[in-house]
Scaffold this motif. Structure first.
Motif, PDB file in Angstrom:
ATOM      1  N   LYS A 228     -12.278  -2.290  -2.290  1.00 31.54           N
ATOM      2  CA  LYS A 228     -12.383  -1.598  -1.003  1.00 31.54           C
ATOM      3  C   LYS A 228     -11.125  -1.847  -0.150  1.00 31.54           C
ATOM      4  O   LYS A 228     -10.565  -0.917   0.435  1.00 31.54           O
ATOM      5  CB  LYS A 228     -13.617  -2.115  -0.270  1.00 31.54           C
ATOM      6  N   THR A 229     -10.705  -3.103  -0.098  1.00 28.91           N
ATOM      7  CA  THR A 229      -9.529  -3.442   0.712  1.00 28.91           C
ATOM      8  C   THR A 229      -8.291  -2.758   0.140  1.00 28.91           C
ATOM      9  O   THR A 229      -7.440  -2.267   0.870  1.00 28.91           O
ATOM     10  CB  THR A 229      -9.287  -4.966   0.708  1.00 28.91           C
ATOM     11  N   ARG A 230      -8.191  -2.760  -1.200  1.00 31.29           N
ATOM     12  CA  ARG A 230      -7.047  -2.100  -1.828  1.00 31.29           C
ATOM     13  C   ARG A 230      -6.985  -0.625  -1.406  1.00 31.29           C
ATOM     14  O   ARG A 230      -5.961  -0.150  -0.929  1.00 31.29           O
ATOM     15  CB  ARG A 230      -7.154  -2.201  -3.364  1.00 31.29           C
ATOM     16  N   PHE A 265      -3.739  -3.486  -8.886  1.00 29.21           N
ATOM     17  CA  PHE A 265      -4.632  -2.625  -9.681  1.00 29.21           C
ATOM     18  C   PHE A 265      -5.292  -3.438 -10.801  1.00 29.21           C
ATOM     19  O   PHE A 265      -6.514  -3.389 -10.990  1.00 29.21           O
ATOM     20  CB  PHE A 265      -3.823  -1.408 -10.179  1.00 29.21           C
ATOM     21  N   HIS A 266      -4.497  -4.251 -11.522  1.00 27.95           N
ATOM     22  CA  HIS A 266      -5.083  -5.029 -12.618  1.00 27.95           C
ATOM     23  C   HIS A 266      -5.989  -6.147 -12.103  1.00 27.95           C
ATOM     24  O   HIS A 266      -6.923  -6.554 -12.797  1.00 27.95           O
ATOM     25  CB  HIS A 266      -3.988  -5.543 -13.566  1.00 27.95           C
ATOM     26  N   ALA A 267      -5.717  -6.609 -10.868  1.00 31.84           N
ATOM     27  CA  ALA A 267      -6.622  -7.610 -10.269  1.00 31.84           C
ATOM     28  C   ALA A 267      -7.987  -6.980 -10.000  1.00 31.84           C
ATOM     29  O   ALA A 267      -9.024  -7.600 -10.241  1.00 31.84           O
ATOM     30  CB  ALA A 267      -6.016  -8.161  -8.978  1.00 31.84           C
ATOM     31  N   THR A 268      -8.017  -5.731  -9.543  1.00 32.04           N
ATOM     32  CA  THR A 268      -9.323  -5.088  -9.294  1.00 32.04           C
ATOM     33  C   THR A 268     -10.042  -4.829 -10.627  1.00 32.04           C
ATOM     34  O   THR A 268     -11.259  -4.816 -10.683  1.00 32.04           O
ATOM     35  CB  THR A 268      -9.215  -3.767  -8.488  1.00 32.04           C
ATOM     36  N   PRO A 274     -18.803  -5.383 -15.851  1.00 34.09           N
ATOM     37  CA  PRO A 274     -18.068  -6.384 -16.610  1.00 34.09           C
ATOM     38  C   PRO A 274     -16.556  -6.239 -16.428  1.00 34.09           C
ATOM     39  O   PRO A 274     -16.067  -5.137 -16.198  1.00 34.09           O
ATOM     40  CB  PRO A 274     -18.468  -6.094 -18.067  1.00 34.09           C
ATOM     41  N   PRO A 275     -15.844  -7.378 -16.490  1.00 31.96           N
ATOM     42  CA  PRO A 275     -14.402  -7.318 -16.242  1.00 31.96           C
ATOM     43  C   PRO A 275     -13.661  -6.433 -17.236  1.00 31.96           C
ATOM     44  O   PRO A 275     -14.058  -6.326 -18.392  1.00 31.96           O
ATOM     45  CB  PRO A 275     -13.952  -8.774 -16.371  1.00 31.96           C
TER      46      PRO A 275
END
Ligand code: DP6
Length: 395
Positions: A228-230, A265-268, A274-275
């Motif tokens: 959301k913050t991104r 992007f990859h952090a989100t 699931p990750p």
């Protein structure tokens, strides 16, 4: 009397690689994004899709698409159907206004498309593919629409495709209208503004097929608390900063935002449940190598970015070719892809201070490289992939 005229138009379209990533939809049916994005169009000398759109009253059956010699099921593909229906409607409007215009909108379409890069390279080809499809049909139908107006159509095929209708540096404005009428792509600077931006793509072989971007981004929107913050605050500010950096040709700023946005992007993705893991050890070795090049230079001269897979795209300016691409050339001299206009001019450097482990991982995991740079948008071509009797041809 039957009319056997075969109408044809052909185009090529480029791949684009985002420096501010599109990830997340606010409306899946209209394919509207949660945030704006910005990309660099890559040269078609290295990567392109070539598409011929043809139609004829003599064609029988439904609209068809032959992609790399294989028939594609476009009847049950909602996204392709959305593009075709919109383009046919635009043509129909022309035919209503001008009754002497041939009724192309009523004729079956035969589409033939080829990519000049191996599908096995694992490069997302949907952007170039849908951009070429939309541009070729728009040419066939003689539509007066601008690339920005056509971006509304291509977006419905694949979001990132709307940015491949233009060359140079392209922004896709998320827009706020419910019907998506303001969710459009526009060229923010042509190639000529900053022509010396180059890109080195490290093609990394993935063990298994990862999560497709359409599904992956839905999982992220639904489950990531970082997302959301991104979307709401980080990307809007980055869009402004990135546009300013491009206008000023400020590579250091461009590089910082590019790497931070890829990481965000990859952090989100990792924060999804699931990750979702797109990066692997080879991707991380590429990041490490870029960081080493930058550290050695004492400033940012290279920037990595990763899409929904492990391949690395490394941007740099031509004057730093030896210090960036030259190091990778030294390390990866055994892999294919250094030939061709862009690759041939890259001088091999030395190991550039890369750690032994990084070198080993890159050597073991990079299957080929693609040397390219910023390039132009779709080009109309006269090499048709359908002959004047409607038969597919190889060129
Ligand atoms: C990571 O355009 O493939 O490459 O709209 O669902 O077809 P759909 O998604 P797609 O997503 C691309 C995501 C990305 C980032 C980017 O290109 O901006």
């Amino acid at each position: 009397m039957s009319d056997n005229t075969v109408y044809r138009a052909s185009t090529t379209a480029p791949v684009n690689i985002a420096v501010i990533k599109y990830w997340g939809k606010r409306d899946a049916a209209l394919n509207l994004p949660t945030n704006s994005s910005l990309s660099v169009t890559l040269s078609q000398k290295s990567l392109k899709t070539h598409t011929t759109a043809s139609c004829s009253a003599s064609y029988t059956g439904a609209d068809s698409l032959l992609l790399n010699d294989e028939p594609e099921d476009i009847q049950s593909n909602k996204r392709t159907q959305a593009c075709l229906q919109l383009l046919k409607r635009f043509r129909h409007d022309i035919e209503v206004k001008n009754p002497s215009a041939p009724k192309l909108s009523t004729m079956p379409l035969k589409l033939v498309s080829i990519n000049n890069f191996p599908t096995a390279a694992g490069l997302a080809s949907s952007a170039a593919g849908f951009a070429a499809l939309v541009r070729a049909i728009a040419n066939l139908y003689e539509l007066p629409h601008t690339p920005t107006q056509l971006s509304l159509v291509a977006r419905q095929g694949s979001g990132s495709a709307c940015r491949s209708l233009m060359g140079g540096y392209v922004a896709w404005r998320a827009g706020t209208a419910r019907d998506g009428s303001d969710s459009i792509a526009e060229e923010i600077a042509p190639v000529s503004h900053w022509p010396n931006l180059k890109a080195l793509i490290l093609v990394v072989s993935a063990d298994k097929k990862g999560v497709a971007s359409t599904a992956g981004m839905q999982t992220t929107v639904e489950t990531s608390t970082l997302f959301k913050t991104r979307a709401e605050s980080i990307v809007p500010q980055r869009m402004e900063e990135m546009e300013a950096a491009i206008h000023a040709k400020d590579f250091a700023k461009f590089a910082e935002i590019t790497m931070r946005d890829s990481n965000s992007f990859h952090a989100t993705c990792l924060d999804s449940w699931p990750p979702i893991h797109y990066l692997n050890d080879v991707s991380r070795a590429a990041m490490n190598a870029v960081e080493t090049c930058n550290r050695k230079a004492g400033k940012l001269i290279a920037a990595y970015t990763f899409d929904a897979g492990p391949n690395a795209v490394i941007y740099y300016e031509e004057e730093n070719e030896k210090l960036v691409a030259g190091v990778f050339r030294y390390v990866l001299q055994q892999v294919k892809g250094w030939e061709g206009e862009y690759g041939a001019q890259i001088p091999s450097n030395e190991q550039g201070g890369l750690e032994a482990k990084t070198v080993m991982t890159l050597k073991a995991g990079v299957s080929r490289v693609i040397c390219t740079g910023v390039g132009d948008g779709p080009e109309r071509v006269e090499e048709h992939l359908v002959d004047d009797r409607g038969k597919p041809v190889r060129i």
